[in-house]
Write an enzyme that holds these catalytic residues in place. Structure first.
Site, mmCIF file in Angstrom:
data_model
loop_
_atom_site.group_PDB
_atom_site.id
_atom_site.type_symbol
_atom_site.label_atom_id
_atom_site.label_comp_id
_atom_site.label_asym_id
_atom_site.label_seq_id
_atom_site.Cartn_x
_atom_site.Cartn_y
_atom_site.Cartn_z
ATOM 1 N N SER A 111 27.352 1.216 -120.388
ATOM 2 C CA SER A 111 28.675 1.281 -119.654
ATOM 3 C C SER A 111 29.822 0.870 -120.458
ATOM 4 O O SER A 111 29.760 -0.119 -121.393
ATOM 5 C CB SER A 111 28.687 0.448 -118.426
ATOM 6 O OG SER A 111 29.614 0.664 -117.641
ATOM 7 N N ASP A 112 30.935 1.498 -120.406
ATOM 8 C CA ASP A 112 32.112 1.003 -120.928
ATOM 9 C C ASP A 112 33.346 1.424 -119.884
ATOM 10 O O ASP A 112 33.336 2.102 -119.144
ATOM 11 C CB ASP A 112 32.404 1.891 -122.239
ATOM 12 C CG ASP A 112 33.318 1.062 -123.116
ATOM 13 O OD1 ASP A 112 32.719 -0.042 -123.765
ATOM 14 O OD2 ASP A 112 34.502 1.456 -123.195
ATOM 15 N N GLU A 113 34.358 0.502 -120.114
ATOM 16 C CA GLU A 113 35.432 0.421 -119.332
ATOM 17 C C GLU A 113 36.913 0.223 -120.098
ATOM 18 O O GLU A 113 36.935 -0.636 -121.120
ATOM 19 C CB GLU A 113 35.273 -0.455 -118.164
ATOM 20 C CG GLU A 113 36.691 -0.670 -117.382
ATOM 21 C CD GLU A 113 36.785 -1.719 -116.480
ATOM 22 O OE1 GLU A 113 37.084 -1.538 -115.205
ATOM 23 O OE2 GLU A 113 36.265 -2.754 -116.661
#
Length: 195
Positions: free
Chosen positions: A71-73
Protein backbone atom coordinates in the site's frame (compact mmCIF):
# COMPACT_ATOMS: atom_id res chain seq x y z
CA UNK A 1 -10.17 -20.69 4.29
CA UNK A 2 -7.34 -20.22 1.84
CA UNK A 3 -4.57 -22.82 1.75
CA UNK A 4 -1.84 -20.20 1.34
CA UNK A 5 0.56 -20.38 4.24
CA UNK A 6 1.08 -16.71 5.01
CA UNK A 7 -0.42 -13.28 4.85
CA UNK A 8 2.34 -10.67 4.57
CA UNK A 9 2.09 -6.91 4.95
CA UNK A 10 4.82 -5.35 2.79
CA UNK A 11 5.35 -2.41 5.10
CA UNK A 12 7.19 -1.16 8.15
CA UNK A 13 4.39 1.33 8.93
CA UNK A 14 2.97 1.03 12.43
CA UNK A 15 -0.20 2.70 11.12
CA UNK A 16 -0.78 0.08 8.41
CA UNK A 17 0.01 -2.73 10.85
CA UNK A 18 -2.59 -1.39 13.30
CA UNK A 19 -5.18 -1.12 10.52
CA UNK A 20 -4.62 -4.67 9.30
CA UNK A 21 -4.91 -5.95 12.87
CA UNK A 22 -8.53 -4.72 12.83
CA UNK A 23 -9.41 -7.63 10.52
CA UNK A 24 -8.29 -10.18 13.13
CA UNK A 25 -6.07 -12.11 10.71
CA UNK A 26 -2.65 -13.55 11.43
CA UNK A 27 0.07 -11.87 9.37
CA UNK A 28 3.73 -10.94 9.32
CA UNK A 29 5.34 -7.64 8.32
CA UNK A 30 8.23 -7.40 5.90
CA UNK A 31 9.64 -4.04 4.90
CA UNK A 32 10.16 -3.73 1.13
CA UNK A 33 13.32 -2.23 -0.30
CA UNK A 34 12.18 -0.15 -3.28
CA UNK A 35 12.92 3.29 -4.67
CA UNK A 36 10.01 5.55 -3.70
CA UNK A 37 11.15 8.58 -5.71
CA UNK A 38 8.57 10.48 -7.72
CA UNK A 39 9.19 10.23 -11.47
CA UNK A 40 9.06 13.35 -13.64
CA UNK A 41 5.47 14.15 -14.57
CA UNK A 42 4.06 11.29 -12.47
CA UNK A 43 0.56 12.00 -11.16
CA UNK A 44 -0.49 10.95 -7.66
CA UNK A 45 -2.62 7.94 -8.73
CA UNK A 46 0.12 6.57 -10.99
CA UNK A 47 2.71 7.05 -8.24
CA UNK A 48 0.77 5.21 -5.51
CA UNK A 49 -0.20 2.40 -7.88
CA UNK A 50 3.42 1.91 -8.95
CA UNK A 51 4.66 1.93 -5.35
CA UNK A 52 1.92 -0.29 -3.89
CA UNK A 53 2.47 -2.84 -6.66
CA UNK A 54 6.25 -2.55 -6.34
CA UNK A 55 6.17 -3.17 -2.60
CA UNK A 56 3.89 -6.21 -2.91
CA UNK A 57 5.75 -7.76 -5.86
CA UNK A 58 9.17 -7.21 -4.26
CA UNK A 59 8.18 -8.87 -0.98
CA UNK A 60 6.25 -11.66 -2.77
CA UNK A 61 9.57 -12.86 -4.24
CA UNK A 62 10.67 -13.74 -0.71
CA UNK A 63 7.43 -15.55 0.21
CA UNK A 64 6.60 -18.14 -2.48
CA UNK A 65 3.35 -19.28 -0.85
CA UNK A 66 1.72 -16.12 0.46
CA UNK A 67 -0.68 -13.28 -0.10
CA UNK A 68 1.30 -10.07 0.04
CA UNK A 69 -0.26 -6.65 0.71
CA UNK A 70 1.38 -3.49 -0.56
CA UNK A 71 0.00 0.00 0.00
CA UNK A 72 1.08 3.57 -0.59
CA UNK A 73 -0.41 7.01 0.03
CA UNK A 74 0.34 10.58 -0.98
CA UNK A 75 -1.44 13.90 -0.69
CA UNK A 76 -2.03 16.10 -3.74
CA UNK A 77 -2.52 19.85 -3.27
CA UNK A 78 -2.27 22.72 -5.72
CA UNK A 79 -0.65 20.50 -8.33
CA UNK A 80 1.99 19.23 -5.90
CA UNK A 81 2.49 15.74 -4.53
CA UNK A 82 3.15 15.69 -0.79
CA UNK A 83 4.72 12.57 0.67
CA UNK A 84 6.12 12.22 4.20
CA UNK A 85 7.72 15.47 5.33
CA UNK A 86 11.43 15.72 5.87
CA UNK A 87 11.26 16.83 9.50
CA UNK A 88 9.57 19.71 11.25
CA UNK A 89 10.23 22.45 8.66
CA UNK A 90 9.03 20.20 5.85
CA UNK A 91 5.81 19.55 7.78
CA UNK A 92 5.28 23.29 8.31
CA UNK A 93 5.65 23.87 4.55
CA UNK A 94 3.23 21.06 3.70
CA UNK A 95 0.57 22.34 6.08
CA UNK A 96 0.95 25.87 4.72
CA UNK A 97 0.33 24.48 1.22
CA UNK A 98 -2.78 22.62 2.41
CA UNK A 99 -4.15 25.54 4.45
CA UNK A 100 -7.50 26.70 3.04
CA UNK A 101 -7.38 24.17 0.22
CA UNK A 102 -9.05 20.99 -0.92
CA UNK A 103 -6.46 18.22 -0.71
CA UNK A 104 -6.74 14.76 -2.21
CA UNK A 105 -5.21 11.90 -0.25
CA UNK A 106 -4.67 9.12 -2.78
CA UNK A 107 -4.09 5.60 -1.45
CA UNK A 108 -3.54 2.39 -3.40
CA UNK A 109 -3.63 -1.16 -2.08
CA UNK A 110 -2.27 -4.13 -4.03
CA UNK A 111 -2.68 -7.79 -3.13
CA UNK A 112 -0.31 -10.26 -4.80
CA UNK A 113 -0.79 -14.03 -4.67
CA UNK A 114 2.84 -15.14 -4.86
CA UNK A 115 1.83 -18.68 -5.83
CA UNK A 116 -0.32 -17.77 -8.85
CA UNK A 117 1.11 -14.33 -9.66
CA UNK A 118 -2.43 -12.91 -9.53
CA UNK A 119 -2.56 -9.19 -8.64
CA UNK A 120 -5.50 -7.15 -7.40
CA UNK A 121 -5.22 -3.36 -7.23
CA UNK A 122 -7.51 -0.56 -6.06
CA UNK A 123 -6.96 3.16 -5.61
CA UNK A 124 -9.08 5.22 -3.23
CA UNK A 125 -9.18 9.02 -3.08
CA UNK A 126 -10.23 10.92 0.04
CA UNK A 127 -10.95 14.63 -0.27
CA UNK A 128 -10.07 16.79 2.73
CA UNK A 129 -10.98 20.48 2.95
CA UNK A 130 -8.53 22.23 5.27
CA UNK A 131 -9.35 25.36 7.25
CA UNK A 132 -7.18 28.46 6.90
CA UNK A 133 -4.38 27.63 9.32
CA UNK A 134 -2.25 30.07 11.26
CA UNK A 135 1.42 29.37 11.87
CA UNK A 136 0.62 29.14 15.59
CA UNK A 137 -2.00 26.42 14.92
CA UNK A 138 0.43 24.53 12.71
CA UNK A 139 3.15 24.70 15.39
CA UNK A 140 0.82 23.51 18.17
CA UNK A 141 -0.40 20.64 16.01
CA UNK A 142 3.11 19.54 15.02
CA UNK A 143 4.37 19.76 18.59
CA UNK A 144 1.49 17.60 19.80
CA UNK A 145 1.19 15.01 17.02
CA UNK A 146 4.66 14.90 15.41
CA UNK A 147 3.13 13.49 12.18
CA UNK A 148 6.47 13.21 10.42
CA UNK A 149 5.73 9.67 9.19
CA UNK A 150 2.43 10.66 7.54
CA UNK A 151 1.74 11.83 4.00
CA UNK A 152 1.09 15.56 4.01
CA UNK A 153 1.94 15.67 7.74
CA UNK A 154 -1.72 14.92 8.46
CA UNK A 155 -3.00 12.54 11.16
CA UNK A 156 -6.78 12.59 10.99
CA UNK A 157 -7.02 10.03 13.78
CA UNK A 158 -5.50 12.53 16.20
CA UNK A 159 -5.46 16.31 16.58
CA UNK A 160 -5.24 16.66 12.80
CA UNK A 161 -9.03 16.46 12.72
CA UNK A 162 -9.10 20.01 14.17
CA UNK A 163 -7.38 21.33 11.02
CA UNK A 164 -10.20 20.43 8.63
CA UNK A 165 -13.66 21.57 7.62
CA UNK A 166 -14.77 18.32 6.01
CA UNK A 167 -13.65 14.91 4.82
CA UNK A 168 -15.32 13.09 1.91
CA UNK A 169 -14.63 9.38 1.49
CA UNK A 170 -16.11 6.01 0.72
CA UNK A 171 -13.52 4.41 3.03
CA UNK A 172 -12.12 6.37 5.98
CA UNK A 173 -9.34 3.80 6.48
CA UNK A 174 -7.84 4.89 3.14
CA UNK A 175 -6.95 8.21 4.78
CA UNK A 176 -5.03 6.25 7.42
CA UNK A 177 -2.95 4.46 4.77
CA UNK A 178 -4.63 1.10 4.09
CA UNK A 179 -8.11 0.94 2.49
CA UNK A 180 -9.67 -1.93 4.41
CA UNK A 181 -12.92 -2.01 2.43
CA UNK A 182 -10.99 -2.69 -0.78
CA UNK A 183 -8.56 -5.05 0.94
CA UNK A 184 -11.20 -7.22 2.61
CA UNK A 185 -12.83 -7.74 -0.79
CA UNK A 186 -9.50 -8.77 -2.30
CA UNK A 187 -8.83 -11.20 0.56
CA UNK A 188 -12.30 -12.73 0.15
CA UNK A 189 -11.53 -13.22 -3.55
CA UNK A 190 -8.55 -15.31 -2.38
CA UNK A 191 -10.66 -17.42 -0.02
CA UNK A 192 -10.15 -15.65 3.30
CA UNK A 193 -13.14 -15.68 5.63
CA UNK A 194 -13.51 -12.31 7.36
CA UNK A 195 -14.29 -11.87 10.21
Amino acid sequence: MTTLAKLVLASSSVHRKALLERLGLSFVCHSPDIDESIRDGEAAPALVERLARGKAVTVAKEYPDALVIGSDEVAAANGRILTKPEGYEGAVQQLRIMSGNLVEFVTCVCLVNSRSGQQQLDTVTVEVRFRELTDAEISRYLDREQPFDCSGSFKSEGAGITLVQRISSDDNTALLGLPLISLQGMLRNEGYIIP
